[in-house]
Structure formats: structure tokens, C-alpha cells
Design a protein around this motif. Structure first.
Motif, short mmCIF file in Angstrom:
data_model
loop_
_atom_site.label_atom_id
_atom_site.label_comp_id
_atom_site.label_asym_id
_atom_site.label_seq_id
_atom_site.Cartn_x
_atom_site.Cartn_y
_atom_site.Cartn_z
N THR A 2 0.80 -1.22 0.00
CA THR A 2 0.00 0.00 0.00
C THR A 2 0.84 1.27 0.00
N THR A 3 2.11 1.18 0.35
CA THR A 3 2.95 2.37 0.32
C THR A 3 3.42 2.68 -1.10
N ASP A 4 3.43 1.71 -1.96
CA ASP A 4 3.91 1.90 -3.34
C ASP A 4 2.79 1.71 -4.36
N LEU A 5 1.62 2.22 -4.06
CA LEU A 5 0.49 2.03 -4.95
C LEU A 5 0.65 2.86 -6.21
N PRO A 6 0.28 2.28 -7.35
CA PRO A 6 0.30 3.06 -8.58
C PRO A 6 -0.84 4.06 -8.57
N SER A 7 -0.73 5.07 -9.41
CA SER A 7 -1.88 5.96 -9.54
C SER A 7 -2.75 5.42 -10.67
N PHE A 8 -4.03 5.69 -10.56
CA PHE A 8 -4.99 5.24 -11.56
C PHE A 8 -5.44 6.42 -12.40
N SER A 9 -5.75 6.13 -13.65
CA SER A 9 -6.46 7.09 -14.49
C SER A 9 -7.95 6.91 -14.18
N PRO A 10 -8.81 7.82 -14.64
CA PRO A 10 -10.24 7.61 -14.43
C PRO A 10 -10.72 6.27 -15.01
N GLY A 11 -10.22 5.90 -16.19
CA GLY A 11 -10.60 4.62 -16.78
C GLY A 11 -10.14 3.45 -15.94
N ASP A 12 -8.91 3.55 -15.41
CA ASP A 12 -8.41 2.51 -14.51
C ASP A 12 -9.31 2.37 -13.29
N ALA A 13 -9.75 3.50 -12.75
CA ALA A 13 -10.60 3.47 -11.56
C ALA A 13 -11.92 2.75 -11.85
N LEU A 14 -12.50 3.02 -13.01
CA LEU A 14 -13.75 2.34 -13.38
C LEU A 14 -13.51 0.84 -13.55
N VAL A 15 -12.42 0.48 -14.19
CA VAL A 15 -12.08 -0.94 -14.34
C VAL A 15 -11.87 -1.57 -12.97
N ALA A 16 -11.19 -0.87 -12.07
CA ALA A 16 -10.94 -1.40 -10.73
C ALA A 16 -12.24 -1.68 -9.99
N VAL A 17 -13.21 -0.79 -10.12
CA VAL A 17 -14.50 -1.02 -9.47
C VAL A 17 -15.15 -2.29 -10.02
N MET A 18 -15.09 -2.47 -11.34
CA MET A 18 -15.71 -3.65 -11.94
C MET A 18 -14.97 -4.92 -11.54
N PHE A 65 -6.81 -6.82 -2.32
CA PHE A 65 -7.79 -7.69 -1.65
C PHE A 65 -7.11 -8.64 -0.66
N GLU A 66 -5.82 -8.89 -0.85
CA GLU A 66 -5.09 -9.79 0.05
C GLU A 66 -4.59 -9.08 1.29
N GLU A 67 -4.64 -7.74 1.32
CA GLU A 67 -4.13 -6.97 2.44
C GLU A 67 -5.24 -6.65 3.44
N GLU A 68 -4.83 -6.44 4.68
CA GLU A 68 -5.79 -6.16 5.75
C GLU A 68 -6.61 -4.90 5.47
N ASP A 69 -5.98 -3.83 5.10
CA ASP A 69 -6.68 -2.57 4.81
C ASP A 69 -6.72 -2.30 3.30
N GLY A 70 -6.67 -3.35 2.53
CA GLY A 70 -6.59 -3.21 1.09
C GLY A 70 -7.81 -2.56 0.46
N LEU A 71 -9.00 -2.85 0.98
CA LEU A 71 -10.21 -2.26 0.41
C LEU A 71 -10.21 -0.75 0.61
N ASP A 72 -9.77 -0.31 1.78
CA ASP A 72 -9.66 1.13 2.02
C ASP A 72 -8.66 1.77 1.07
N ALA A 73 -7.53 1.10 0.86
CA ALA A 73 -6.51 1.61 -0.07
C ALA A 73 -7.06 1.66 -1.49
N LEU A 74 -7.82 0.63 -1.86
CA LEU A 74 -8.40 0.59 -3.20
C LEU A 74 -9.37 1.76 -3.39
N PHE A 75 -10.25 1.98 -2.43
CA PHE A 75 -11.17 3.10 -2.55
C PHE A 75 -10.44 4.44 -2.56
N GLY A 76 -9.34 4.54 -1.87
CA GLY A 76 -8.53 5.75 -1.92
C GLY A 76 -8.00 6.00 -3.33
N LEU A 77 -7.46 4.95 -3.95
CA LEU A 77 -6.97 5.06 -5.33
C LEU A 77 -8.09 5.47 -6.28
#
Length: 140
Positions: A2-18, A65-77
């Protein structure tokens, strides 16, 4: 991770949600993956999206999804990348992925509730989006 998370584009963010919706019940069904690819291929919001990014975005989602706070990190991205005007679009896409196989599983229902909360989608708007996804994916 979670410290080295990539940045997402808007399209990446939509794909990530799906992808997150598909993976939320621990089984990524073919119908869900086809629904994701179809939306990326045909929806106007993805007109300039490089679909070769789907794999990297999917790997990021699965790693989180494998990390303890991964969902929070995902929503942050996702929130960092996605304009607020596309929050309901993201929710609609998530509902379509969840409905693609004809039923919602417990993990998908829980993630959809989390998406509604994270994106502050009104219950009325959410109900309309959910119903439209349900009727689009009915079978004879």
C-alpha cells in the motif's frame, strides 16, 4: 504494497470497481469478465482507454484484496482518480458486473453496499441503478 500504490487514471478506476465487484465473492466468473471487457470496448467513457491496462489494474485490485486494509486503499486510489460526476457511472458498472451471471452473491452485495457508502450514492439513485442492471440481465 500500500505504500507503493500506482496511480490510476479515471478509466483505470472504473475498471478497478468492476474487477473488485467480480472478485468480491472470491470467484471471477466468465460472464463477469465478458461484461467488463464489453463495457470497456463499447462505453463512451472508455473511448480513449488503453485496454491493455486491464491486466495491471486487475493485479493491483487482487493484491489489495489480500491486504488487511486493502479495500480502504483501493477506494482511496479510486476516489483520487475518479471525478465525482462518474461515481454513479462506476456504481452502474459494478451493478452490471454483479448481475452479469444472473444473481448477486453475498460478497457482491456487501461490496455494492460499500461502493454506495464510499461514493455517497443516494438510496433512491442506487435503487434505480440496481433495478436497471437487474432488468438488463434477465433471461428468458
Amino acid at each position: 504494497m500500500t505504500t507503493d500504490l500506482p496511480s490510476f487514471s479515471p478509466g483505470d478506476a472504473l475498471v478497478a470497481v468492476m474487477v473488485a465487484t467480480s472478485a468480491s465473492d472470491e470467484t471471477m466468473r466468465t460472464s463477469e469478465l465478458v461484461a467488463i471487457q464489453r463495457m470497456v470496448d463499447h462505453l463512451p467513457v472508455f473511448s480513449d482507454y488503453d485496454d491493455s491496462r486491464i491486466r495491471a489494474v486487475s493485479q493491483t485490485v487482487m493484491s489489495l484484496f489480500e491486504e488487511e486494509d486493502g479495500l480502504d486503499a483501493l477506494f482511496g486510489l479510486i476516489r483520487d482518480a475518479l471525478p465525482e460526476r462518474l461515481y454513479e457511472t462506476a456504481y452502474a458498472m459494478a451493478c452490471d458486473v454483479g448481475a452479469a451471471d444472473g444473481r448477486l452473491y453475498a460478497g457482491e452485495i456487501a461490496l455494492l453496499a460499500e461502493i454506495r457508502h464510499e461514493f455517497n450514492i443516494s438510496r433512491l439513485h442506487a435503487a434505480a441503478i440496481e433495478l436497471s442492471a437487474q432488468v438488463r440481465h434477465r433471461t428468458l
